[in-house]
Design an enzyme around this catalytic site. Structure first.
Site, PDB file in Angstrom:
ATOM      1  N   HIS A 269       1.048  -1.509  -0.065  1.00 27.72           N
ATOM      2  CA  HIS A 269      -0.416  -0.055  -0.098  1.00 27.72           C
ATOM      3  C   HIS A 269       0.778   1.260   0.248  1.00 27.72           C
ATOM      4  CE1 HIS A 269      -3.678   2.115   0.519  1.00 27.72           C
ATOM      5  NE2 HIS A 269      -3.388   2.404   1.402  1.00 27.72           N
TER       6      HIS A 269
HETATM    7  O1  LIG Z   1      -9.792   3.615   3.845  1.00 33.82           O
HETATM    8  C1  LIG Z   1      -8.999   4.424   2.730  1.00 33.82           C
HETATM    9  O2  LIG Z   1      -9.518   3.631   1.538  1.00 33.82           O
HETATM   10  C2  LIG Z   1      -7.485   4.730   3.175  1.00 33.82           C
HETATM   11  C3  LIG Z   1      -7.042   3.909   4.184  1.00 33.82           C
HETATM   12  C4  LIG Z   1      -5.866   4.574   3.911  1.00 33.82           C
HETATM   13  O3  LIG Z   1      -5.771   5.434   4.194  1.00 33.82           O
HETATM   14  C5  LIG Z   1      -4.292   4.205   4.699  1.00 33.82           C
HETATM   15  C6  LIG Z   1      -3.313   4.527   5.287  1.00 33.82           C
HETATM   16  C7  LIG Z   1      -2.148   4.174   5.641  1.00 33.82           C
HETATM   17  C8  LIG Z   1      -1.142   4.843   5.367  1.00 33.82           C
HETATM   18  O4  LIG Z   1      -0.912   5.649   4.227  1.00 33.82           O
HETATM   19  C9  LIG Z   1      -0.003   5.117   6.859  1.00 33.82           C
HETATM   20  O5  LIG Z   1      -0.616   4.320   7.506  1.00 33.82           O
HETATM   21  O6  LIG Z   1       0.783   5.580   6.346  1.00 33.82           O
END
Ligand SMILES: O=C(O)CCC(=O)/C=C/C=C(\O)C(=O)O
Length: 289
Positions: A269
């Site tokens: 991700h």
């Molecule tokens: O729920 C969603 O569609 C978005 C989830 C989200 O923004 C997760 C991001 C996590 C990170 O970038 C992080 O913890 O650094």
């Protein structure tokens, strides 16, 4: 003659500003690096303890070297920005905050790079302020909504929820192990820094839980409006994203007027971090086209 070299660090680029925009009247934290004529704003994701710096620390310097001013905005409710409970669309809330920040900094137009929630925020900003967007780069986000292939909420989103409710090192490691493809890159230092960030602002964690209870759809599906966006867009996804699945990226490419897609294999991700070198080269080239 002496040559001065300045190292770009979180501390040396850290700034605070008060914004009043729409319903918002709050203090935002941001990082500001470089002095280029064109500005690139990087918008972070929604994980506990995330910040502009935690998401983009491998990207700031290459973009500054390429001649851009780089702004990392910490969204309301994260890091050193003020706390908030979001009962409506958090994507819109972040877009309003960004409008306030750009106005205060007198930046008319900026390229937006958004990671996950930051991608949702970038799209919300482009829908509300089309003339103020240069190009868009969206990684692991851009619209909410269901996946056609993966059960929702995804395993990663469930782990984020668990970590917000119980911010322990065990839950952090559980979330991070799903976050990236190659977990050997996750160091104890990285876990410690992230845990410290989380625990230093417990009100942010509590507010996120309250927000999700008040409105579980913090990031609404704006798929039906993507066709309104004419900004040239590069969509970047990790093939192995277990938080926001790849078919969300395909929906963006199908809906946006001008969008190309790059999929990294062996990538979760956090494409801008896991594949930083290639990401930086590819996005600098895209922005400069
Ligand atoms: O729920 C969603 O569609 C978005 C989830 C989200 O923004 C997760 C991001 C996590 C990170 O970038 C992080 O913890 O650094």
């Amino acid at each position: 003659m002496t040559t001065e070299t300045t190292t770009i660090t979180d501390a040396s680029t850290s700034r605070l500003v008060r914004i009043k925009e729409g319903d918002l009247d709050l203090q935002l934290h941001y990082n500001d690096a470089g002095e280029g004529e064109q500005t690139v704003v990087m918008l972070h994701g929604s994980g506990p303890g995330a910040s502009g710096w935690s998401n983009f620390h491998r990207n700031v310097e290459p973009f500054v070297s390429a001649g851009y001013r780089v702004i990392l905005m910490d969204a309301p409710g994260w890091s050193k920005s003020d706390p908030i409970v979001s009962t409506g669309s958090r994507s819109d809330l972040n877009a309003t905050a960004l409008k306030g920040l750009l106005d205060v900094l007198k930046i008319d137009k900026a390229h937006l790079i958004g990671n996950s929630m930051g991608g949702h925020s970038a799209v919300a900003f482009a829908l509300a302020n089309p003339s103020r967007v240069g190009k868009l780069v969206l990684m692991g986000g851009g619209t909410g909504g269901v996946s056609s292939f993966v059960p929702m909420p995804t395993e990663g989103i469930k782990l984020i929820g668990a970590l917000y409710r119980d911010p322990s090192i065990e839950n952090l490691k559980r979330m991070m192990s799903v976050f990236v493809y190659d977990t050997s890159a996750l160091t104890e230092d990285l876990f410690r820094l992230r845990l410290d960030n989380m625990l230093s602002r417990r009100e942010h964690l509590e507010n996120f839980v309250k927000s999700a209870a008040a409105n579980p759809k913090q990031f609404p599906d704006v798929g039906h409006r993507l066709g309104e966006i004419s900004a040239e867009t590069l969509v970047i996804w990790g093939r192995d994203d277990r938080f926001v699945p790849l078919d969300t990226g395909l929906r963006l490419v199908a809906g946006l007027q001008k969008a190309d897609l790059h999929v990294f294999s062996r990538c979760g991700h956090w494409a801008q971090w896991e594949h930083a070198e290639k990401f930086n080269r590819m996005v600098v080239e895209f922005l400069g086209r």
